[in-house]
Scaffold this active site. Structure first.
Site, PDB file in Angstrom:
ATOM      1  N   CYS A 191      14.554  19.953  -1.990  1.00  0.00           N
ATOM      2  CA  CYS A 191      14.787  19.820  -3.432  1.00  0.00           C
ATOM      3  C   CYS A 191      13.702  18.951  -4.065  1.00  0.00           C
ATOM      4  O   CYS A 191      13.198  19.256  -5.157  1.00  0.00           O
ATOM      5  CB  CYS A 191      16.157  19.197  -3.696  1.00  0.00           C
ATOM      6  SG  CYS A 191      17.554  20.136  -3.044  1.00  0.00           S
ATOM      7  N   ASP A 241      -7.605 -17.990  -1.039  1.00  0.00           N
ATOM      8  CA  ASP A 241      -8.277 -18.857  -1.996  1.00  0.00           C
ATOM      9  C   ASP A 241      -7.772 -20.274  -1.733  1.00  0.00           C
ATOM     10  O   ASP A 241      -6.617 -20.472  -1.343  1.00  0.00           O
ATOM     11  CB  ASP A 241      -7.926 -18.421  -3.421  1.00  0.00           C
ATOM     12  CG  ASP A 241      -8.386 -19.424  -4.451  1.00  0.00           C
ATOM     13  OD1 ASP A 241      -9.591 -19.712  -4.499  1.00  0.00           O
ATOM     14  OD2 ASP A 241      -7.527 -19.940  -5.202  1.00  0.00           O
TER      15      ASP A 241
END
Length: 741
Positions: A23, A423
């Site tokens: 489907c 970082d």
């Protein structure tokens, strides 16, 4: 229809009537054929479609008509959500109850045979009991199967309707053609029980689906309906939808903050656990930011609204989770391709089974029953649910613990990460530098030159400037006003204080301006070795530039960051810290965090614009070949690096730009959440693989057994229903996941 981002033309439409992966493929194919649609993704678990539209004139009505023409029922997303929110645990059970009631008398003779009892019901009574189940309760299978046939495709409904109808017709034919002196064996019970079992399986699936969307419903429930607005007539209760940015509203003790804002008056403790996963309340004073959905403590406070509607943090979180649950993982696209050809192949296998048994001399009755068993057991329901339910459960439980996964691809990739790049500032460190030392030049008074430095910096928002001002305030120094303030980009600032022309900035700049390079030489060397960031204050005089004050700034590692990095290393991951600091400063902080500069775990002197290039270098790997890299950051300048990585993880205490570029957002600035995000990714992908294995294994084993005559239609129907329920149940085990501490 809900169009949340008009500028992107992304349209969400609920879809009713889908039952299996076939489907999904059919609806996607129909939508993708519409001119102006750039992509369409259909999710069986959420029963919805997300459609990207390039043509602004393409209306939702046109898309809804396409869905209906494909044989399914378009629904408003709000309707689907309301049904999920309001439905009781037994909603939709009535057809199953009728099926059980009508099928039970048909099954009793089968049970009696086990104890040597022969309770054969008259053929007319079997017919009367089985026919309503077949054509009334089973009408949904005929409707959906007919639409599939019209589209020259197949789905689960077609297999069920063909199989059970064949059994019912065979029973009617045997009943009508056999002499009255001989009681034939009829198969009405098989058809009725198969339909009942399939209905039961679908009902259990629906219950499980509601559990997978609990995270979204819980987030929606955080938004209050009313707010205590301060208007011209005083405090008035108004709907939250009517509040505007800049309005003042009152929040009483124990209430949820209705919108994002800034605390104007009062002090309180705020429970932000539903948003960040952090159980401890957070102290809030005037000027502090408040997030809609969090719970006020014991203080009555006044807040100024800063964001409403879809701009609030809570709305963005809901959108991120909805995006992830609506997205299709790369592995699911392969499954959809398999499911698209699966049903036609099953129909061919069933026909071959019928012909093979007839060729071997079996009667038509026996051959047909074996073919029916093949049709019933081969329904690809579990294939369509295997991936989306696991993604929904995984992203939902992750959101509960402060990990927002923006897309399914990030979820599927994160568990394969080999290198994690961080970082430094604001990610591994607190990100709020403080003045750790200040050394006056010979003959200068420390307090006086610190006052001057604070005066020069008083108008700046730079973190180092705020640290200087905070240090002066901490010593209760009187800071005079500065005039003629001018910034020298990338170098420092110049200002006039008490008639003196002062320069404050990097040592390199001041030395270029004429300051003695030998001044503070020993101190500079020692402070650099400690990883401090240095700047200086100098005065421009008629005789040159005279140094006044050397200032050393330092950041602190985040609490628990070193332990979190150790835990990541224990998973076999390579860790890298990327910093703009000089090599000595970066290495000093790295050692405090437990990183190993000698092993290449520190990349220093990296300019903001070069971070993405460094991430790409890490991806290229080196002698070992291509590596999967995750980047963790929080600032605007981290966004290119987050986008360049295979998986970007943005700290939620950072900027919106970083969060937009990242595939995963961590709602707390807690480094431990990086490991938790990788862990939930690994567990979710493991569930997807388990589900796909069992879905495929079930069909690979079940179809041959049915074709060889070892399974009758009733057992096949029960096994088919059980396969879908087992896939749902396995995925729901993810709801028990908690980040390790």
């Amino acid at each position: 229809m809900t169009q949340i981002k008009p500028e992107n033309q992304t349209i969400d439409i609920g879809i009713g009537g889908m039952t299996c992966a076939s489907c999904v493929a059919r609806v996607e194919k129909a939508l993708n054929k519409v001119p102006g649609v750039t992509s369409a993704t259909v999710n069986l678990a959420t029963e919805s479609a997300r459609i990207a539209v390039a043509d602004p004139e393409l209306t939702d009505a046109r898309l809804r008509r396409v869905i209906r023409d494909a044989g399914y029922q378009p629904r408003a997303m709000e309707t689907a959500e309301a049904e999920a929110n309001n439905s009781s645990p037994w909603a939709g059970f009535a057809p199953v109850a009728w099926g059980l009631l009508l099928s039970a008398p048909l099954v009793l003779p089968m049970l009696g045979d086990l104890w040597g009892q022969h309770w054969m019901l008259p053929a007319w009574l079997q017919f009367a009991l089985a026919t309503p189940v077949q054509f009334i309760l089973g009408a949904r299978f005929y409707r959906a199967g007919w639409h599939a046939l019209k589209a020259f495709t197949g789905n689960m409904d077609l297999l069920v309707s063909l199989g059970t109808t064949a059994g019912w017709l065979l029973s009617v034919w045997l009943w009508l053609t056999t002499s009255s002196h001989h009681a034939p064996h009829l198969y009405f019970e098989g058809s009725a029980v198969v339909i009942t079992l399939v209905l039961l399986g679908k009902w259990l699936e629906a219950r499980a689906k509601r559990q997978t969307t609990e995270a979204i419903r819980a987030l929606h429930a955080l938004r209050p309906d009313k707010a205590h607005w301060i208007g011209e007539e005083g405090e008035v209760d108004v709907p939250v939808d009517e509040i505007l940015t800049g309005d003042l509203i009152v929040v009483r003790p124990g209430e949820r903050f209705p919108l994002d804002g800034e605390l104007v008056e009062g002090q309180t403790q705020v429970d932000e656990s539903m948003l960040t996963g952090e159980p401890l309340p957070v102290s809030k004073a005037p000027g502090a930011s408040l997030t809609g959905g969090s719970i006020n403590g014991d203080g009555r406070v006044l807040m100024r609204v800063t964001a409403v509607g879809h701009e609030t943090v809570l709305s963005r979180i809901i959108r991120l989770v909805e995006d992830a649950q609506a997205a299709k993982a790369p592995i699911q696209r392969l499954v959809d391709k398999v499911a698209e050809i699966f049903v036609p192949v099953v129909l061919l296998v069933a026909v071959f089974t019928l012909l093979a048994w007839l060729f071997m001399g079996a009667g038509f009755e026996t051959a047909l029953i074996h073919a029916v068993a093949v049709l019933v057991i081969a329904c690809p329901c579990a294939l369509g649910l295997a991936t989306p339910v696991a993604i929904m459960a995984g992203t939902g439980v992750a959101a509960k613990h402060g990990i927002l996964i923006k897309d399914a691809q990030a979820l599927e990739t994160a568990h394969r990460v080999q290198t994690v790049a961080f970082d430094k500032t604001g990610t591994l460190t607190v990100g709020q530098p403080r003045l750790t030392q200040h050394v006056p030049a010979p003959g200068q008074d420390a307090a006086t030159v610190l006052r001057w430095a604070a005066s020069v910096q008083s108008g700046s928002e730079h973190p180092l400037a705020r640290a200087v001002v905070a240090a002066a305030q901490g010593q209760a120094l009187d800071v005079p006003a500065a005039s003629d303030v001018s910034a020298v980009p990338g170098r420092g600032v110049q200002a006039t204080v008490a008639g003196r022309t002062l320069l404050l900035g990097s040592l390199r700049w001041l030395q270029q301006e004429g300051m003695d390079a030998a001044l503070w030489a020993a101190d500079v060397q020692a402070l650099h070795a400690q990883g401090a960031t240095l700047s200086a204050l100098a005065e421009r005089t008629t005789t040159g530039v005279q140094g006044l004050l050397l200032m050393a700034f330092g950041d602190e590692p985040k609490a628990g960051a070193a332990e979190a990095l150790t835990a990541l290393r224990s998973r076999g991951l390579k860790l890298v810290m990327i910093s703009g600091d000089n090599q000595a400063a970066a290495e000093a902080m790295a050692r405090r965090l437990g990183l190993r500069p000698e092993d290449g775990e520190v990349l220093a002197d990296v300019l903001p614009g070069d971070k993405a290039a460094r991430v790409l270098q890490l991806r290229e790997g080196g002698p070992g070949g291509r590596r999967i890299v995750a980047m963790v950051g929080d600032g605007v300048n981290d966004a290119p690096a987050l986008a360049a990585a295979d998986v970007g993880l943005a700290m939620g205490n950072g900027t919106d730009v970083a969060m937009h570029a990242a595939g995963i957002t961590l709602m707390r600035g807690d480094v431990a959440l990086v490991g938790a995000a990788l862990d939930i990714s690994a567990r979710t992908v493991a569930k997807i693989r388990q589900n796909l294995f069992w879905a495929f294994a079930y069909n690979v084993a079940g179809i041959p057994l049915a074709a060889l005559g070892y399974l009758n239609p009733v057992i096949a129907g029960g096994a088919m229903a059980l396969s879908s329920v087992s896939v749902m149940s396995n995925a729901l085990l993810l709801k028990r996941w908690k980040p390790s501490r």
